[in-house]
Design a protein around this motif. Structure first.
Motif, short mmCIF file in Angstrom:
data_model
loop_
_atom_site.label_atom_id
_atom_site.label_comp_id
_atom_site.label_asym_id
_atom_site.label_seq_id
_atom_site.Cartn_x
_atom_site.Cartn_y
_atom_site.Cartn_z
N PHE A 77 0.83 -1.21 0.00
CA PHE A 77 0.00 0.00 0.00
C PHE A 77 0.86 1.26 0.00
O PHE A 77 0.52 2.26 -0.64
CB PHE A 77 -0.94 0.00 1.21
N GLY A 78 1.99 1.20 0.72
CA GLY A 78 2.87 2.36 0.76
C GLY A 78 3.45 2.70 -0.59
O GLY A 78 3.41 3.85 -1.03
N SER A 79 4.00 1.71 -1.28
CA SER A 79 4.60 1.93 -2.60
C SER A 79 3.55 2.36 -3.61
O SER A 79 3.78 3.28 -4.41
CB SER A 79 5.31 0.67 -3.08
N ILE A 101 3.97 6.07 -5.29
CA ILE A 101 4.22 6.12 -6.73
C ILE A 101 3.05 6.77 -7.47
O ILE A 101 3.24 7.61 -8.36
CB ILE A 101 4.51 4.71 -7.28
N THR A 102 1.83 6.41 -7.08
CA THR A 102 0.65 7.01 -7.72
C THR A 102 0.61 8.51 -7.48
O THR A 102 0.34 9.30 -8.39
CB THR A 102 -0.64 6.36 -7.20
N SER A 103 0.90 8.92 -6.24
CA SER A 103 0.85 10.35 -5.92
C SER A 103 1.92 11.13 -6.67
O SER A 103 1.68 12.26 -7.10
CB SER A 103 0.99 10.56 -4.41
N ILE A 104 3.10 10.53 -6.85
CA ILE A 104 4.18 11.22 -7.57
C ILE A 104 3.78 11.52 -9.01
O ILE A 104 4.13 12.55 -9.57
CB ILE A 104 5.48 10.38 -7.53
N THR A 105 3.01 10.59 -9.60
CA THR A 105 2.60 10.79 -10.99
C THR A 105 1.50 11.84 -11.12
O THR A 105 1.23 12.32 -12.23
CB THR A 105 2.10 9.47 -11.62
N LEU A 106 0.86 12.21 -10.00
CA LEU A 106 -0.32 13.08 -10.08
C LEU A 106 -0.15 14.46 -9.45
O LEU A 106 -0.83 15.41 -9.85
CB LEU A 106 -1.52 12.38 -9.41
N ILE A 107 0.73 14.57 -8.45
CA ILE A 107 0.88 15.86 -7.75
C ILE A 107 2.37 16.19 -7.65
O ILE A 107 3.23 15.33 -7.92
CB ILE A 107 0.25 15.83 -6.34
N PRO A 108 2.73 17.42 -7.27
CA PRO A 108 4.14 17.80 -7.18
C PRO A 108 4.94 16.87 -6.24
O PRO A 108 4.45 16.50 -5.17
CB PRO A 108 4.09 19.23 -6.63
N ILE A 109 6.16 16.53 -6.66
CA ILE A 109 6.98 15.64 -5.83
C ILE A 109 7.38 16.32 -4.53
O ILE A 109 7.64 15.66 -3.52
CB ILE A 109 8.23 15.13 -6.58
N SER A 110 7.44 17.64 -4.51
CA SER A 110 7.75 18.35 -3.27
C SER A 110 6.65 18.14 -2.24
O SER A 110 6.92 17.98 -1.04
CB SER A 110 7.94 19.85 -3.55
N THR A 111 5.39 18.10 -2.69
CA THR A 111 4.28 17.85 -1.79
C THR A 111 4.31 16.42 -1.26
O THR A 111 4.12 16.18 -0.07
CB THR A 111 2.93 18.10 -2.50
N LEU A 163 -4.30 12.48 -1.22
CA LEU A 163 -4.67 11.37 -0.34
C LEU A 163 -3.88 10.11 -0.67
O LEU A 163 -3.66 9.26 0.19
CB LEU A 163 -6.18 11.09 -0.45
N PHE A 164 -3.43 9.98 -1.93
CA PHE A 164 -2.57 8.85 -2.28
C PHE A 164 -1.24 8.95 -1.54
O PHE A 164 -0.68 7.94 -1.09
CB PHE A 164 -2.32 8.81 -3.79
N ALA A 165 -0.70 10.17 -1.43
CA ALA A 165 0.54 10.37 -0.68
C ALA A 165 0.34 10.04 0.79
O ALA A 165 1.21 9.46 1.45
CB ALA A 165 1.03 11.81 -0.84
N LEU A 166 -0.85 10.40 1.31
CA LEU A 166 -1.17 10.09 2.70
C LEU A 166 -1.27 8.58 2.90
O LEU A 166 -0.75 8.03 3.89
CB LEU A 166 -2.49 10.76 3.08
N LEU A 167 -1.91 7.89 1.95
CA LEU A 167 -1.98 6.42 2.00
C LEU A 167 -0.59 5.82 1.97
O LEU A 167 -0.28 4.89 2.73
CB LEU A 167 -2.80 5.91 0.82
N GLY A 168 0.27 6.35 1.10
CA GLY A 168 1.64 5.86 1.01
C GLY A 168 2.40 6.04 2.30
O GLY A 168 3.13 5.15 2.75
N MET A 169 2.22 7.21 2.92
CA MET A 169 2.93 7.49 4.17
C MET A 169 2.49 6.54 5.28
O MET A 169 3.32 6.00 6.02
CB MET A 169 2.68 8.95 4.57
#
Length: 286
Positions: free
Chosen positions: A80-82, A86-96, A151-157
């Motif tokens: 779930f983390g990966s 990975i999904t969030s990186i493709t959709l929102i800024p990598i800095s976020t 929220l994908f980044a939050l799921l990853g975290m």
């Protein structure tokens, strides 16, 4: 400064650079590969790589330990983390994405309290609370600046936090390389599942294999060097340099992807880093 500590700090910074470069190449590859294809490619490549290392070290790449409870939970967290990161990186800024990832130590500390009954004083509780508030400041749920893809980044975290928490009760007989094989192996069905859900092609196009190889290379460099760093130097001395990943992510995002983080992202990132450093400082003193 102890030579091993100095070397450990340099390895930690190199590791964070490796992970940040991996994130940057994931972002750059998002136009030719879907997130499911990237996860699948990493799973296949990483499994082959670390299984080969296991065999070279005289270890079995696979054993019945794969079905141990702690290993299963760790692998679910990895999956779930990966997928989320990975999904969030493709959709929102990598800095976020990187800023939200920095909250992982806060979640791990909270998890240690809930699941391992560790004692945490009011200062660490305050640091955890402030850190989570800063995550909300970056995501801004319910406000005009809210991006649901965050929220994908939050799921990853949260997934990677579960992975880190579940690593502690894993039996000593399970080597780091074996855990690496298991962690990458579960990414194979994860990548396939993501592609099936999103409706994209499962296998990445042949012309994108170079992209996948570069992502895997930098990811492996990050993984190996962070492991070396934590083994040769005290964790409390090298852990603060994990936050250099955010600086690298900000640089790559601004220079190569034209990202312009707003003041809430900068303030939230600063608050998360300070909260994490307070946790490390209190851990060192306790």
């Amino acid at each position: 400064m102890n030579p091993n500590t100095r070397k450990g700090i340099l390895l930690m910074i190199l590791s964070m650079l490796g992970f940040a470069l991996s994130d940057a190449f994931i972002k750059a590859s998002s136009g030719v590969m879907t997130s499911g294809q990237i996860v699948l490619a990493l799973g296949i490549g990483g499994t082959i790589l670390f299984a080969t290392i296991c065999i070279a070290k005289g270890q079995k790449p696979f054993s019945k330990s794969f079905f141990d409870r702690a290993v299963i939970i760790r692998n679910l967290g990895e999956s779930f983390g990966s997928m989320g990161i990975i999904t969030s990186i493709t959709l929102i800024p990598i800095s976020t994405v990187s800023a939200i990832q920095q909250a992982t130590p806060l979640v791990v500390t909270l998890g240690a309290v809930l699941f391992f009954k560790e004692s945490v004083g009011w200062r660490r509780w305050l640091a955890i609370t402030v850190g989570f508030f800063c995550v909300l400041l970056i995501i801004r749920p319910g406000l005009d600046g809210f991006n649901p893809y965050a929220l994908f980044a939050l799921l990853g975290m949260f997934g990677l936090s579960i992975r880190d928490l579940a690593t502690r009760p894993v039996k000593d007989s399970v080597s780091t390389m074996q855990l690496s094989v298991y962690g990458y192996l579960v990414l194979i069905p994860t990548g396939i599942a993501v592609s099936l859900i999103t409706g994209g092609a499962i296998l990445p196009p042949l012309h994108t294999l170079g992209h996948a190889a570069v992502i895997l290379l930098f990811s492996a460099i990050g993984y190996v060097t962070v492991t070396m760093s934590m083994r040769i130097a005290p964790l409390s001395d090298v852990a603060p340099f994990r936050y250099s990943r955010l600086l690298f992510a900000l640089f790559f995002g601004i220079v190569f992807f034209g990202e312009r983080p707003d003041w809430q992202t900068y303030l939230g990132s600063f608050g998360i880093i300070m909260s994490g450093l307070v946790l490390l400082w209190r851990e060192k003193r306790s």
